[in-house]
Design a protein around this motif. Sequence first.
Motif, PDB file in Angstrom:
ATOM      1  N   PHE A 138       3.571   2.521 -12.845  1.00 55.08           N
ATOM      2  CA  PHE A 138       4.180   3.691 -13.472  1.00 55.08           C
ATOM      3  C   PHE A 138       5.005   3.299 -14.695  1.00 55.08           C
ATOM      4  O   PHE A 138       4.859   3.877 -15.779  1.00 55.08           O
ATOM      5  N   LEU A 139       5.867   2.299 -14.531  1.00 56.90           N
ATOM      6  CA  LEU A 139       6.727   1.894 -15.640  1.00 56.90           C
ATOM      7  C   LEU A 139       5.923   1.257 -16.773  1.00 56.90           C
ATOM      8  O   LEU A 139       6.243   1.444 -17.955  1.00 56.90           O
ATOM      9  N   GLY A 140       4.888   0.488 -16.413  1.00 53.72           N
ATOM     10  CA  GLY A 140       4.044  -0.090 -17.453  1.00 53.72           C
ATOM     11  C   GLY A 140       3.348   0.979 -18.277  1.00 53.72           C
ATOM     12  O   GLY A 140       3.330   0.921 -19.512  1.00 53.72           O
ATOM     13  N   ALA A 141       2.781   1.976 -17.591  1.00 56.12           N
ATOM     14  CA  ALA A 141       2.097   3.057 -18.301  1.00 56.12           C
ATOM     15  C   ALA A 141       3.077   3.892 -19.121  1.00 56.12           C
ATOM     16  O   ALA A 141       2.803   4.242 -20.274  1.00 56.12           O
ATOM     17  N   LEU A 142       4.229   4.200 -18.542  1.00 54.11           N
ATOM     18  CA  LEU A 142       5.216   5.018 -19.248  1.00 54.11           C
ATOM     19  C   LEU A 142       5.733   4.288 -20.488  1.00 54.11           C
ATOM     20  O   LEU A 142       5.910   4.896 -21.552  1.00 54.11           O
ATOM     21  N   GLY A 143       5.974   2.985 -20.365  1.00 58.15           N
ATOM     22  CA  GLY A 143       6.413   2.212 -21.519  1.00 58.15           C
ATOM     23  C   GLY A 143       5.351   2.158 -22.603  1.00 58.15           C
ATOM     24  O   GLY A 143       5.665   2.251 -23.799  1.00 58.15           O
ATOM     25  N   GLY A 144       4.098   2.028 -22.206  1.00 59.20           N
ATOM     26  CA  GLY A 144       3.019   2.016 -23.186  1.00 59.20           C
ATOM     27  C   GLY A 144       2.874   3.343 -23.906  1.00 59.20           C
ATOM     28  O   GLY A 144       2.642   3.387 -25.119  1.00 59.20           O
ATOM     29  N   ILE A 145       3.025   4.429 -23.170  1.00 61.66           N
ATOM     30  CA  ILE A 145       2.949   5.759 -23.786  1.00 61.66           C
ATOM     31  C   ILE A 145       4.094   5.953 -24.770  1.00 61.66           C
ATOM     32  O   ILE A 145       3.917   6.510 -25.860  1.00 61.66           O
ATOM     33  N   ALA A 146       5.289   5.501 -24.389  1.00 66.53           N
ATOM     34  CA  ALA A 146       6.445   5.656 -25.273  1.00 66.53           C
ATOM     35  C   ALA A 146       6.285   4.867 -26.564  1.00 66.53           C
ATOM     36  O   ALA A 146       6.839   5.248 -27.610  1.00 66.53           O
ATOM     37  N   GLN A 147       5.523   3.773 -26.527  1.00 67.94           N
ATOM     38  CA  GLN A 147       5.334   2.943 -27.714  1.00 67.94           C
ATOM     39  C   GLN A 147       4.215   3.445 -28.621  1.00 67.94           C
ATOM     40  O   GLN A 147       4.002   2.882 -29.696  1.00 67.94           O
ATOM     41  N   CYS A 148       3.507   4.473 -28.190  1.00 67.42           N
ATOM     42  CA  CYS A 148       2.429   5.015 -29.009  1.00 67.42           C
ATOM     43  C   CYS A 148       2.996   5.576 -30.323  1.00 67.42           C
ATOM     44  O   CYS A 148       4.013   6.274 -30.328  1.00 67.42           O
ATOM     45  N   ASP A 149       2.329   5.276 -31.411  1.00 61.64           N
ATOM     46  CA  ASP A 149       2.768   5.735 -32.735  1.00 61.64           C
ATOM     47  C   ASP A 149       2.652   7.259 -32.813  1.00 61.64           C
ATOM     48  O   ASP A 149       1.553   7.820 -32.731  1.00 61.64           O
ATOM     49  N   ILE A 166      -6.360  14.004 -27.411  1.00 61.43           N
ATOM     50  CA  ILE A 166      -5.285  13.167 -27.945  1.00 61.43           C
ATOM     51  C   ILE A 166      -4.893  12.104 -26.932  1.00 61.43           C
ATOM     52  O   ILE A 166      -4.704  10.928 -27.278  1.00 61.43           O
ATOM     53  N   LEU A 167      -4.785  12.510 -25.667  1.00 61.85           N
ATOM     54  CA  LEU A 167      -4.435  11.538 -24.627  1.00 61.85           C
ATOM     55  C   LEU A 167      -5.523  10.483 -24.479  1.00 61.85           C
ATOM     56  O   LEU A 167      -5.235   9.287 -24.364  1.00 61.85           O
ATOM     57  N   ARG A 168      -6.774  10.911 -24.491  1.00 62.04           N
ATOM     58  CA  ARG A 168      -7.887   9.996 -24.235  1.00 62.04           C
ATOM     59  C   ARG A 168      -8.161   9.075 -25.411  1.00 62.04           C
ATOM     60  O   ARG A 168      -8.458   7.887 -25.231  1.00 62.04           O
ATOM     61  N   ARG A 169      -8.059   9.586 -26.641  1.00 66.40           N
ATOM     62  CA  ARG A 169      -8.496   8.832 -27.822  1.00 66.40           C
ATOM     63  C   ARG A 169      -7.354   8.168 -28.593  1.00 66.40           C
ATOM     64  O   ARG A 169      -7.593   7.271 -29.381  1.00 66.40           O
ATOM     65  N   ILE A 170      -6.123   8.614 -28.367  1.00 67.68           N
ATOM     66  CA  ILE A 170      -5.001   8.051 -29.120  1.00 67.68           C
ATOM     67  C   ILE A 170      -3.971   7.399 -28.197  1.00 67.68           C
ATOM     68  O   ILE A 170      -3.636   6.219 -28.348  1.00 67.68           O
ATOM     69  N   VAL A 171      -3.476   8.173 -27.214  1.00 67.95           N
ATOM     70  CA  VAL A 171      -2.391   7.680 -26.383  1.00 67.95           C
ATOM     71  C   VAL A 171      -2.871   6.579 -25.426  1.00 67.95           C
ATOM     72  O   VAL A 171      -2.225   5.530 -25.300  1.00 67.95           O
ATOM     73  N   LEU A 172      -3.997   6.818 -24.762  1.00 65.62           N
ATOM     74  CA  LEU A 172      -4.476   5.838 -23.780  1.00 65.62           C
ATOM     75  C   LEU A 172      -4.776   4.478 -24.405  1.00 65.62           C
ATOM     76  O   LEU A 172      -4.334   3.448 -23.868  1.00 65.62           O
ATOM     77  N   PRO A 173      -5.500   4.395 -25.531  1.00 71.76           N
ATOM     78  CA  PRO A 173      -5.716   3.068 -26.129  1.00 71.76           C
ATOM     79  C   PRO A 173      -4.415   2.362 -26.511  1.00 71.76           C
ATOM     80  O   PRO A 173      -4.312   1.135 -26.381  1.00 71.76           O
ATOM     81  N   ALA A 174      -3.442   3.129 -27.003  1.00 70.72           N
ATOM     82  CA  ALA A 174      -2.167   2.509 -27.381  1.00 70.72           C
ATOM     83  C   ALA A 174      -1.405   2.009 -26.162  1.00 70.72           C
ATOM     84  O   ALA A 174      -0.704   0.988 -26.235  1.00 70.72           O
ATOM     85  N   ALA A 175      -1.522   2.716 -25.040  1.00 68.61           N
ATOM     86  CA  ALA A 175      -0.777   2.347 -23.828  1.00 68.61           C
ATOM     87  C   ALA A 175      -1.501   1.333 -22.969  1.00 68.61           C
ATOM     88  O   ALA A 175      -0.913   0.780 -22.039  1.00 68.61           O
ATOM     89  N   LEU A 176      -2.765   1.060 -23.264  1.00 66.31           N
ATOM     90  CA  LEU A 176      -3.589   0.234 -22.377  1.00 66.31           C
ATOM     91  C   LEU A 176      -3.025  -1.170 -22.141  1.00 66.31           C
ATOM     92  O   LEU A 176      -3.031  -1.639 -20.994  1.00 66.31           O
ATOM     93  N   PRO A 177      -2.535  -1.880 -23.159  1.00 63.54           N
ATOM     94  CA  PRO A 177      -1.971  -3.219 -22.873  1.00 63.54           C
ATOM     95  C   PRO A 177      -0.832  -3.179 -21.859  1.00 63.54           C
ATOM     96  O   PRO A 177      -0.781  -4.009 -20.943  1.00 63.54           O
ATOM     97  N   SER A 178       0.074  -2.217 -21.998  1.00 59.51           N
ATOM     98  CA  SER A 178       1.185  -2.117 -21.049  1.00 59.51           C
ATOM     99  C   SER A 178       0.692  -1.697 -19.668  1.00 59.51           C
ATOM    100  O   SER A 178       1.238  -2.143 -18.645  1.00 59.51           O
ATOM    101  N   ILE A 179      -0.328  -0.863 -19.624  1.00 61.82           N
ATOM    102  CA  ILE A 179      -0.891  -0.451 -18.329  1.00 61.82           C
ATOM    103  C   ILE A 179      -1.480  -1.660 -17.610  1.00 61.82           C
ATOM    104  O   ILE A 179      -1.280  -1.843 -16.397  1.00 61.82           O
ATOM    105  N   VAL A 180      -2.200  -2.489 -18.343  1.00 66.54           N
ATOM    106  CA  VAL A 180      -2.820  -3.668 -17.728  1.00 66.54           C
ATOM    107  C   VAL A 180      -1.752  -4.625 -17.188  1.00 66.54           C
ATOM    108  O   VAL A 180      -1.885  -5.170 -16.088  1.00 66.54           O
ATOM    109  N   ILE A 181      -0.684  -4.827 -17.951  1.00 63.91           N
ATOM    110  CA  ILE A 181       0.405  -5.688 -17.477  1.00 63.91           C
ATOM    111  C   ILE A 181       1.019  -5.105 -16.204  1.00 63.91           C
ATOM    112  O   ILE A 181       1.301  -5.829 -15.244  1.00 63.91           O
ATOM    113  N   GLY A 182       1.227  -3.792 -16.184  1.00 64.03           N
ATOM    114  CA  GLY A 182       1.748  -3.149 -14.986  1.00 64.03           C
ATOM    115  C   GLY A 182       0.828  -3.325 -13.796  1.00 64.03           C
ATOM    116  O   GLY A 182       1.284  -3.549 -12.670  1.00 64.03           O
ATOM    117  N   LEU A 183      -0.477  -3.243 -14.033  1.00 58.87           N
ATOM    118  CA  LEU A 183      -1.440  -3.430 -12.953  1.00 58.87           C
ATOM    119  C   LEU A 183      -1.385  -4.857 -12.404  1.00 58.87           C
ATOM    120  O   LEU A 183      -1.476  -5.069 -11.191  1.00 58.87           O
TER     121      LEU A 183
END
Length: 260
Positions: A138-149, A166-183
């Motif tokens: 949760f925190l990894g994904a939330l942090g990644g979303i917050a860092q999205c430009d 917007i979520l699928r094509r812009i936010v998710l790719p930007a948050a993906l590194p933080s999501i993976v670290i959280g996983l």
Amino acid sequence: MSISGLSKRLGAICVIAALAAAWWQASARGLVSTFLLPTPHTVALTGWELLSDGTLGGHIAVSVVRIIAGYLIATALALPVAFLFGISPAAQRAFEPVLEFLRQVPPLAMMPLLILWLGIGETQKIGIIVLACFFPIFLGALGGIAQCDQKLVEVGRACALPQGAILRRIVLPAALPSIVIGLRIALGQGWRALVGAELVASAAGLGYMIVDAEQLARTDIIIVGIFVIGGLGLLADFGIRRLIARTAPWLRQRTEITHA
């Protein structure tokens, strides 16, 4: 393999060999009682016996099923909640205090309550693992979303993209590194919680095997269980890293917790 990669592996092998040699000398020369620290040879023989008669394989299978179930449930819960918070500040303000309170409570402290609510079967054990895995994801994904430009999000809105796009094509790719670290972090937390979850009313699992060996004063079995849990955790983390390297190689350097 590059020279730097080879040197790192050789360095790791040397450290492991040195630790194994120190362990052997400490137990073989009587510096430490073999009751407290059996020799590597004794531990290896015990592990082989447990593997040969199917005991170890059965415990591993039970624990792995619990880990997979709890990990997948935590992922299915954490990611939607993180994206909800990311797109709805009102929802974040309303529910963040509750989640922050629950994050401070160790999962094992919830065990008595979960036993009363869910009983002493598999549901309670999986529930402990879910609690342990939820917040890193949760925190990894939330942090990644917050860092999205936000400028990219504004461009998407200017192009009349729907919120889902917007979520699928812009936010998710930007948050993906933080999501993976959280996983990756959550996977380690899940293995830690597994042993605690199997301490109570269990008849199988690696945690049960360790506790049962402690009651029988079988230090060799305890060490075997510790090595197996650590090995499985390393194998699972390696699998995630290889999956990233094959499916999204551009994320590899951005999703390393430490240099591997």
